[in-house]
Design an enzyme around this catalytic site. Sequence first.
Site, short mmCIF file in Angstrom:
data_model
loop_
_atom_site.label_atom_id
_atom_site.label_comp_id
_atom_site.label_asym_id
_atom_site.label_seq_id
_atom_site.Cartn_x
_atom_site.Cartn_y
_atom_site.Cartn_z
N VAL A 78 0.86 -1.18 0.00
CA VAL A 78 0.00 0.00 0.00
C VAL A 78 0.89 1.23 0.00
CG1 VAL A 78 -1.64 1.36 1.36
CG2 VAL A 78 -1.95 -1.11 1.16
N CYS A 79 0.48 2.24 -0.74
CA CYS A 79 1.20 3.52 -0.80
C CYS A 79 2.65 3.29 -1.26
CB CYS A 79 1.11 4.20 0.56
SG CYS A 79 1.52 5.96 0.57
N ASN A 80 3.60 3.99 -0.65
CA ASN A 80 4.98 3.82 -1.10
C ASN A 80 5.67 2.60 -0.48
OD1 ASN A 80 5.51 4.75 1.50
ND2 ASN A 80 6.17 6.80 0.81
#
Length: 296
Positions: A173-175
């Site tokens: 998820v995300c970076n």
Amino acid sequence: MKEYNQYSSFEGSQHRAGHSRRDILKYGSAAALGAIMANGAISNAHAQGKSVTLSGHAPDALDQGNNTGEFDSNEPLNILIVNYDGGTLLDFAGPSEIFHRIPNTNVRYASLNGGNVILEFGVVYGKTERLADIEKTDLILVPGGSNLSVPMQPEYLKQIRRLADGAKYVTSVCNGSLVLAATGILKGKRSACHWAFINKLSEYGAIPVPDRFVEDDNGRFMSGGGVTAGIDFALRVAAKLRGLQAAEVAQLAIEYDPAPPFHSGHPREARPEIIAMVDKQLPGASKGLARIPGVR
């Protein structure tokens, strides 16, 4: 931000359908509610030249009536969420909320040395297991963070890669996708990331895709975009592994019915002056090349 303009807003299409949830409060029966939603979906679909099912919903990749999922309902599903100092709470709290609500699923949390981790903004998350003590998992999830210097350490990457190699599903998820990419496992794979860092993926040989949910290798690799996309991501994972019904039950149980007050959640919608302000906080963000501590 021209590279993002090609992606349309789902929320906008819903507003154009002409009925809000508040309007529905004026109607007193489930039948009326169903008629309103069906008519709105049909009208919107017809306006876009799309076919619709008898239920009034436009066809969706997940809406195929298959409630079995890839895991048998009697087969335990083991999920491991990687934690680390500097991580973002919502990146894994959102998916965790979904995963805990799908049947016969065991969710574990681990960090390099176990025990407490200090997340972004000083939030303490405690009693994680040691990564080295976990032999294998069906699904590994690496969330993102404001500072990736800890999970980018060689020993962290070694443990994450070991568990990812043995997992049926490798997710982020995300970076957090940058951490996975740094292990080398995403080389040549399509992946999502937070919009401000999306193009950093290519520096590790991954293929950046500016979508809210991305999968590759028939779903072995699944990723969510920035922070809040983790909930969308987890619902899609739940549907894939445990079936549509399980995902829909989890979604209803947590009342995941987003209606953002402002349309500034992505550069494709945000006003130019808002994008400029974020660019000052995260230089290079509007090009998807913002720098983040710990990312080489």
